[in-house]
Every structure is written in C-alpha cells, then in structure tokens.
Design an enzyme around this catalytic site. Structure first.
Site, PDB file in Angstrom:
ATOM      1  N   ARG A 183      24.174  24.117   4.698  1.00 34.72           N
ATOM      2  CA  ARG A 183      24.264  22.756   4.149  1.00 34.72           C
ATOM      3  C   ARG A 183      25.383  21.967   4.830  1.00 34.72           C
ATOM      4  NH1 ARG A 183      25.137  23.814  -1.866  1.00 34.72           N
ATOM      5  NH2 ARG A 183      25.387  21.560  -1.848  1.00 34.72           N
ATOM      6  N   ARG A 226       0.797  -1.232   0.000  1.00 37.04           N
ATOM      7  CA  ARG A 226       0.000   0.000   0.000  1.00 37.04           C
ATOM      8  C   ARG A 226       0.829   1.281   0.000  1.00 37.04           C
ATOM      9  NH1 ARG A 226      -4.061  -0.324   4.689  1.00 37.04           N
ATOM     10  NH2 ARG A 226      -2.886  -2.138   5.396  1.00 37.04           N
TER      11      ARG A 226
END
Ligand code: UD1
Ligand code: MG
Length: 450
Positions: free
Chosen positions: A318, A18
């Site tokens: 970052r 699913r």
C-alpha cells in the site's frame, strides 16, 4: 523557423447523462487517471502556449482537476461550436494554431496531435484540418465528404445526412485544428438550423469552403479516438489503454506472463527483467526496479520496489511502502507506509504498517505491527538483523534493536535492546499423564450411562 503559437481547447461541458453518475464524465478514470487528465497529458507534449478547458456550470471538480489550466464555462449546452465560443474570451487576439479536442476521447496520442498541427501548417494553408477515422461500424458519427481532389468539402452529422452520405465510411473523430486568425469568424458564423437545433462545430468546414478556403483531413486509427459516453465504452477504452500500456512495459524489458490479466496504471514504471505473474494489479504510483519478481495475484499502489526484490504471491503493498533491494515479501503480507531495508524478509501472513524494518531482519509468519489504538498511528522500528518470532504482536510505538530476537508468540510493548532476547508470553506448564487420565475418566462416565 519562427515559433508559431499553439492553443488547445478541450471540450468537457457535456453532462454525460448516459454514464448515470454523480461524477462529471471526464473525471471517470482510465488506467488510474481521469479521462481529461489523459487528454491534457497528450496536449502537454506539444508544449502549447494556451490551454483552455470548457466545462459546464457547477463543474468545480473538473476545474480543480485541470488546474492550473484555466476553464471557461459554457452555460448552456448548445452544441460543440457554442462550446468553443465559450473559450473565445480566454483566446482573444490569438492568431496561432488552435486544436480542439474532446475531454471524453482520452486515447489520442501525441503523434496524432502533431500530425494534425503539421497538416494545418502545410503549404495549402487549410483553415481547418479535421481528424478522420474509418471505424468498423460508422454508426452515428458525422461523415466526412471529400471533393474530387481529396480535399474536405463538408461534414454532415448523421441525423442530417442523406442515404448516400450515410454510406460514406470516413467519419469525423471530433478533433480539429484551426488557423486561429480565421477561426473566430468561422465559428462565429455557425448557425443552428439542423436536426438538433445545435451549433455544430462541424459546420465550419462548409463555411470555410464557401469562402474559398482549403480544408483537409488527417486519418487516425479508430482505437485512438474512441469516445466514452457510457460505462461500457469506458470499459472498452480501459481495455484499449491496458493493451497499450502492457505492450510498452514489455517493449521496455519486463515479462508479463499473462498480459491480459495484468492491470497497469499510466504511471506504472517497470524496470528491466522484471517478471510479473498473472493477476497483478498496479494502482497509481508504482515504480519497480530491475530484476524484481512479482509473483501472481499481488495488489500494489503508491510503492517503490528496488532491484532484486521478490514479491508475492498474494502480497498487498500500500501507499508509502518502500521495498529495498533483494527484500522478500511473501504471501498474504501487507505493507503500508513502511521502509523495508535491503535483504529483509517477511515471507508469510504479516502486517507491517508505519514501520522501518532494518536490513536483513527476518519477520516471522503472523507478525503484526499494532500501529493504531483507535486514535493515533504509531511507529515500529525494527533494527538490522533482528529476528521476530512467528505470531508476535509489536505494540507501537516500540523499538526492537539491531540483532535482537523476539520469541514466537510475544506481545512486545517495551523497547528491546540490541542483541537482547525478548519473550513476552505465558510460560509453558506441563502436567504429566493428565491427558490419559482425562480420557479414561470420560470413557468411564460414558460406560456408566449406557
Ligand atoms: C461529435 C461531432 C461528430 C463526430 C463525433 C465524434 C459535432 C456537431 N459532431 O458528435 O461529427 O463524429 O463528435 O465523437 O461536433 N460538448 C460541449 N458542449 C456542448 C456539446 C458538446 O462541451 O454544447 C462536448 C462534449 O462534452 C463532448 C464533445 O463536446 O466532449 C462532443 O460532444 P457530443 O455531444 O458527444 O458530440 P457528438 O454528437 O458525439
Ligand atoms: Mg459523442
């Protein structure tokens, strides 16, 4: 008390149909960490003697993610009892306690696991302890059927349950603790005569009771045992975990101005008196020192920020960014793999990558470290107290000495000595009255045409 050994079996062989994903279900991330990683982290706090993760065929990526813990392969999905049997080979002769967990139930806490083990070791010596819960909507969960003395009598799967059994609100959360000495026989005698023709782990309770063994229940908060079968449930679990992480951050002395819009990772560390504005996202590997202010809408990942720094709004830090004490990183500034030393400032519209910025240096608006030529990354080294004028391009590899000044708009390609001034731009030319003459000529031309 003598050490009683503990083993943990994590079931993760489910295909997760699913999820509609190419990624095995248990590798989907919650707060930056794969679901099975959360389960392992909880399990680790119990310091178990053995951990086995049961995976499906070809799930090498799961095996890699859980290493160095060993995996056992369940070749065909024939039910939860069959999945535990797949781990038997690695547990041969084990006689301590065994906890069975699900890889897709990532929010279970160490406290609950400890309660399960303690209940297993209580005086009545239950063969099986089942983790129960009372969800708002019992839906299709298995139901726990108690006897008059409050002991666990059996678990009925929803599909096999009668009307009366379906009305029971106490449900099977899925986790169980076993006495290892009795587990192999109990699970070994589970059959598959049921609605799904599967080997249900839940059948062990009835089998144990028929043999006169005690079984018990420990209840957990439903929010802790939500299982993930779909993307919507993944989002639900993310929401629950975010709530938990935000609360822990606030309990540790950080102010989250708008907790609901602050996204944390499991390993986010916020110091004391940190203030985080709305809309900030903390990816993996962020550590923030004391008294740091992170203004709204910042994106941080793999960065260390030292005390007293001010970040944002709209900053992007970052991996590999190390922001020193009292540094100011302002709006639309991106920093990657760079050390910014104490008190330096980059307040506006700048890219700093593969660099060092010395203490108290000032990086003007629009400064870019040109670190990439399409093939290699090169470094920029900016000395302490240097002043980089606005809109400069520093073409790496390049060194700007301590105390040097770079004139605004420069394209710097060569070393700038300490305390020197570098101006690398076209020099200004002036033509007196030119603009006025230009306007008059154009107006005359227009008048002639009319
Ligand atoms: C199971 C319980 C149910 C409980 C519910 C809680 C059984 C028979 N039923 O039902 O009582 O209320 O969990 O969420 O145990 N798995 C394998 N191999 C298999 C089958 C399953 O590894 O052959 C793994 C799955 O990957 C998953 C876990 O076992 O992590 C549970 O399996 P699932 O099919 O979700 O069981 P439920 O039907 O939800
Ligand atoms: Mg399930």
């Amino acid at each position: 008390m003598a050490h009683r050994p503990l083993a943990c079996v994590i079931l993760a062989a489910g295909k997760g149909t699913r999820m509609k994903s190419d990624l095995p279900k248990v590798l989907h991330r919650v707060a930056g960490r794969p679901m099975v990683g959360h389960v392992l982290a909880a399990v680790k706090t119990l310091d178990p003697d053995h951990v086995v993760v049961v995976v499906g065929p070809g799930m090498d990526s799961v095996a890699a993610a859980v290493a160095p813990y060993p995996t056992a392969v369940q070749h065909e999905q024939r039910g939860t009892a069959d999945a535990v049997r797949a781990a038997f080979g690695l547990l041969e002769g084990f006689t301590g306690d065994v906890i069975v967990l699900y890889g897709d139930t990532p929010l279970v806490t160490p406290d609950t696991l400890r309660a399960l083990v303690q209940a297993r070791r209580q005086a009545s010596d239950p063969a099986v302890v089942v983790l129960g819960m009372r969800p708002d909507d019992p839906g299709a969960y298995g139901r726990l059927i108690l006897n008059a003395r409050g002991g666990l009598e059996k678990i009925v799967e929803y599909l096999d349950a009668s009307e009366e059994e379906r009305a029971v609100t106490l449900c099977n959360a899925g986790l169980m603790a076993f006495d290892g000495a009795r587990m192999f026989d109990l699970i070994g005698s589970v059959g598959n005569d049921n609605a799904k023709s599967e080997y249900y782990l839940t059948d062990v309770v009835q089998i144990a009771r028929r043999a006169g063994m005690a079984c018990a229940v420990v209840e957990a908060a439903p929010a802790e045992v939500v299982g993930v079968n779909s993307r919507a449930e993944l989002a639900e679990v993310e929401k629950l975990l975010q709530r938990r992480l935000r609360k822990a951050a606030m309990d540790n002395g950080a102010t989250l101005i708008d907790p609901d819009s602050t996204f944390l990772s499991v390993d986010t560390r916020l110091g004391r008196d940190v203030v985080v504005g709305p809309g900030c996202f903390f990816g993996a590997g962020v550590t923030v020192g004391d008294r740091v202010e992170i203004k709204p809408y910042c994106h941080l990942e793999g960065v260390r920020i030292d005390s007293g720094a001010v970040i944002g709004p709209y900053a992007r830090l970052r991996p590999g960014a190390e922001i020193g004490p009292d540094v100011h990183i302002g709006n639309f500034v991106e920093v990657k793999n760079a050390v910014i030393e104490a008190g330096a400032k980059a307040n506006h519209l700048t890219y700093i990558g593969d660099a060092r910025v010395g203490a108290k240096a000032n990086i003007g608006a629009g400064t870019i470290t040109c670190n990439y030529d399409g093939f290699t990354k090169s470094r920029t080294d900016i000395g302490a107290g240097a002043f980089i004028g606005s809109n400069s391009a520093l073409v790496a590899p390049v060194v700007i000495g301590d105390g040097a000044i770079v004139g605004a708009g420069s394209v710097v390609t060569m070393t700038v000595e300490a305390d020197a001034l570098a101006v690398a731009r076209g020099s200004q030319k002036l033509y007196a009255g030119w603009a006025k003459r230009f306007r008059e000529r154009k107006q005359n031309e227009k008048a002639k045409k009319a």
